[in-house]
Write an enzyme that holds these catalytic residues in place. Sequence first.
Site, PDB file in Angstrom:
ATOM      1  N   GLU A 156      30.265  55.385  21.500  1.00  0.00           N
ATOM      2  CA  GLU A 156      28.616  55.432  21.751  1.00  0.00           C
ATOM      3  C   GLU A 156      28.402  54.013  22.710  1.00  0.00           C
ATOM      4  O   GLU A 156      29.195  53.079  22.582  1.00  0.00           O
ATOM      5  CB  GLU A 156      28.164  55.033  20.305  1.00  0.00           C
ATOM      6  CG  GLU A 156      26.584  54.989  20.473  1.00  0.00           C
ATOM      7  CD  GLU A 156      26.147  54.765  19.108  1.00  0.00           C
ATOM      8  OE1 GLU A 156      25.514  55.806  18.463  1.00  0.00           O
ATOM      9  OE2 GLU A 156      26.359  53.611  18.509  1.00  0.00           O
TER      10      GLU A 156
ATOM     11  N   LYS B 291      28.286  62.337  12.629  1.00  0.00           N
ATOM     12  CA  LYS B 291      27.498  61.439  13.350  1.00  0.00           C
ATOM     13  C   LYS B 291      26.642  61.945  14.784  1.00  0.00           C
ATOM     14  O   LYS B 291      25.703  61.690  15.286  1.00  0.00           O
ATOM     15  CB  LYS B 291      28.082  60.110  13.696  1.00  0.00           C
ATOM     16  CG  LYS B 291      28.607  59.363  12.421  1.00  0.00           C
ATOM     17  CD  LYS B 291      27.462  58.982  11.570  1.00  0.00           C
ATOM     18  CE  LYS B 291      27.993  57.671  10.125  1.00  0.00           C
ATOM     19  NZ  LYS B 291      28.570  58.565   9.150  1.00  0.00           N
TER      20      LYS B 291
ATOM     21  N   ARG C 112      23.422  58.610   1.450  1.00  0.00           N
ATOM     22  CA  ARG C 112      23.916  57.755   0.012  1.00  0.00           C
ATOM     23  C   ARG C 112      23.289  56.415  -0.247  1.00  0.00           C
ATOM     24  O   ARG C 112      22.514  55.992   0.525  1.00  0.00           O
ATOM     25  CB  ARG C 112      25.595  57.665   0.026  1.00  0.00           C
ATOM     26  CG  ARG C 112      25.931  57.116   1.315  1.00  0.00           C
ATOM     27  CD  ARG C 112      27.212  56.444   1.404  1.00  0.00           C
ATOM     28  NE  ARG C 112      27.510  56.015   2.593  1.00  0.00           N
ATOM     29  CZ  ARG C 112      27.510  54.687   3.085  1.00  0.00           C
ATOM     30  NH1 ARG C 112      26.887  53.814   2.045  1.00  0.00           N
ATOM     31  NH2 ARG C 112      28.019  54.181   4.259  1.00  0.00           N
TER      32      ARG C 112
END
Length: 1011
Positions: A192, A113, A280
Amino acid sequence: MKLLVANRAEIAVRICATAAALGVETVAVHPDDDARSAHVRSADEAVRLPKAGAAAYLDVAAMVDAAVRTGCDALHPGYGFLSESPALARACAAAGITFVGPSPESLELFGDKVAARERARALGIPVLAGTSDLDAAPDFLAEHGAVMVKALSGGGGRGMRPVTRPEDLDEALRRCASEARASFGDGALYVEQLLIDARHIEVQVVGDGTATVVLGDRDCSAQRRRQKLVEVAPAPALTDSVRSSLHEAARTLVTDYSGLATVEFLVTGDRIAFLEVNPRIQVEHTVTEEVTGLDLVELSLRVAQGGTVPDAVSSRGFAVQARVNTESVGTLTRFQPPTGRGVRVDTHGYVGWEVGPRYDSLLAKVIGTGPTLEAAVARVSRALAEFDLDGVPVNIAQLQTVLAHTDGTLRTTFVDEQVPDPEPPSVAGAVVSPLLGVVVAVSVGEGDLVAADAELVVLEAMKMEHVVRSGRAGRVDTVAVKVGDTVPLGAPLVFLTESAEASAVPSAAETADPARIRPDLAEVLERQELGHDDARQAATERRHTAGRRTARENLADLLDPGSFVEYGALTIAAQRRRRDLAELLVRTPADGLITGTGTVDGQPIAVMTYDYTVLAGTQGIHNHRKTDRLFSLVARERLPLVIFAEGGGGRPGDTDTSAVAQLDVETFRLLAALRGTVPTLAVVAGYCFAGNAALAGSCDTIIATEGSSLGMGGPAMIEGGGLGVVAPGDVGPMDVQWANGVVDCLVSDEAAAVAHARRWLSYFFGSPDVTVGDQRVLRSLVPENRLRAYPVRPVLDALFDTGSVLELRGGFGAGVVTALARIEGRAVGVLANNPEHLGGAIDGDASDKAAAFLELCEAHRLPVVSLCDTPGFMVGPDAERTATVRRFSAMFVAGARLTVPLVTVVLRKCYGLGAMAMAGGSLHAPVLTVSWPTGEFGGMGLEGAVRLGYRAELDAISDPAARKERYEALVAEYYERGKALNVATVFEVDDVIDPADTRRVVSGALTHSFR
């Protein structure tokens, strides 16, 4: 393509469904604790994984090994687990398996990420502040006031927690790391900035390595503790400029990419902030499918095979998905998903499914579509209300609350702040309604004493009546409902008070008469009895008078007592237009075919037996439906199959059909497709003609009784074809079918046939107790005189477990012996030359027999032990007239295709191409090649080699005695050069061993090599 689905439950079922529609064979995987999951049955075959729980689905080596062992050339990872694993993608590539997803490099980029955020920042796409330096996390929290701790890998809301207070940070880091490790095998985290009051919007893209196309967007803001609950496509209430910015950012970010990907953003007003890319398929892919008309699983498969992405994608209407999650463990006792126009349900649930603690709580996805968002929401809401399930609490009530607010204004914190977790309804002293329904009966009155299982009220829902019982003993204080009332879930029905007198009231179970046969049950029992031998005394007597058994007697002898589960016992012949029902019930029980499952020595099998006393065992319309049902069950459950094939083939007398030729029946194709996937055995006793014979011939092995007749056309067909009048016994008598190799085992009667069948099946089950004779006898079974023939079967009897050798096709191809046997309890196939026939030379029949046997062993994973004593293939003009070139070469092909272990033991002669074929094509092809001291090797027979190589020299010797002396000297020289000990010095064989040590050496080689 053959596809391994490296996932479980709902998404695995979904992938298998698309694959089936495309004609792609699928393989499921499962650990022991997940063997009953619906995805296991949805695939064409299944492979057990080691380990348990999520760890089993995170085992890269086990996944790739399962794909390789089952011959898969593609692997679909689904979502979660290993779906974002570069290690899995690389392992697939190394094994020559297509990974249905992006490249390992793309997975590394977007699976990390932090790396994905850096790529977005470099491309000018807005991102939130973040750090992967967890030591700096406290300062980062202090700077931004609120943060989200996230797993570096994976997704789906796992490994994520918001933190607003410094004292909560350490615990959040520990919990997120633990969740991430358990879900994705990687506990790495990053932190984050938390954007308050935002919507979660994601963009679905697909790439083919050259172009990337946006398929649409979705609103996923309705989340319970970071787990999405309701998703909408397209995302409502977005301005055109915001939607355009989202699409352009996703397209810019995902380039040089092959496969599906979802790019996730937070949106507040006109501001967008990139979150992550999930490389995905997503859980919520369904809503994009519904508005675009695309099958994203199919699209991913086509792209993986080199296909291109669509040029443009249009969207119509709205689709809403609600995730039905279980709230605790338990067993589904009722499970009926909603249906209807505009409703779709993706699920792995079924009645009896045990919801456990080890796996995701997602049970079903209910999707509704409509021309407007309001219409789609209403359709999902109505579908959820119609979802009839019990046994495990679910979150449907919570979903209904969320749907009431699904208008494009929801923020990611709405559910956690405004929608409480569902709690089981409880009213003091009351028995409450377990569902939404209508009261159709009230069974008690105020003041009544009731036992703990007393019937209180009957509710009707979904056209079914549901009895509500007391659950405890007591006195009825108040009845709160009346007939005709509509009651919601949790509404009080009856109030009970404690009462000492109530404990003396007998329960319903105590007052019920267990011996009572109700009229409906009596009718069933009477009908079932019509098919039993006791009710068919005349037919049974005729069989016994002829020295034969009934079909059910053979089944009783084959199967463990009480294990038979019959399918279609109440079926009758499709002849109601020509006979009345009463006659059909008596004369055509089970339509002349008994099918079902049972066990042999505790191991499950499928079995079917034609009943010759019913319409001569012929194949009728319903009869074919029964075989097709059984064969499909065998394929799905991977059951060994035994067929008692006596019967006359097709039945022209069925009238209840519009069919003409019935050449579209699937029976023969379905059985043929089982060949090589499960062990199949036919037992032929009596007359077996036409379609029945075709079924027998499609099996791996045929056991027949003496006096039987087996042929592809019976007397009637032969006469109808103008080929004369033939007695049934002359069509395909056993002296013919035994000698030509059609019959594998010829026995005296049905009892012996069943005993042989049980024995044959045992080679595909577990290991029995092992007994073995004195191995030293092997030292004397090959004569010291190298020119003297000897019987090879005593070698087999001495070498393998006592009594374990079962010879197949003993009347055909006498040059080789093929048999099933055991060594230290392990089942093996045995291939041995017969020195008493043509000196062990392999003729055309022997080659056919050997090649077919090697194919049998390969199909059913039986290691092969080859006992070689051959001067080579039979040659000469007479031999060539029998097509030996093709037939001999088939042995090489069969040997080269072996993936099971092969061990070759040279007993004496090992000459030329024939010897190479006995060793799988080369003496170094087996996992081990050893020789007894009597072994002798050569490119051809020693005597022939001398005659050819020294012809001129020998012809020049005029004295016959001198010529003979020179010839014998040369042969002795060749023998000395080609004897086993000398051949071992140049490492053409692995060893020369004491014959008495053969069993230990062979068993050890198989133990070390067989997987």
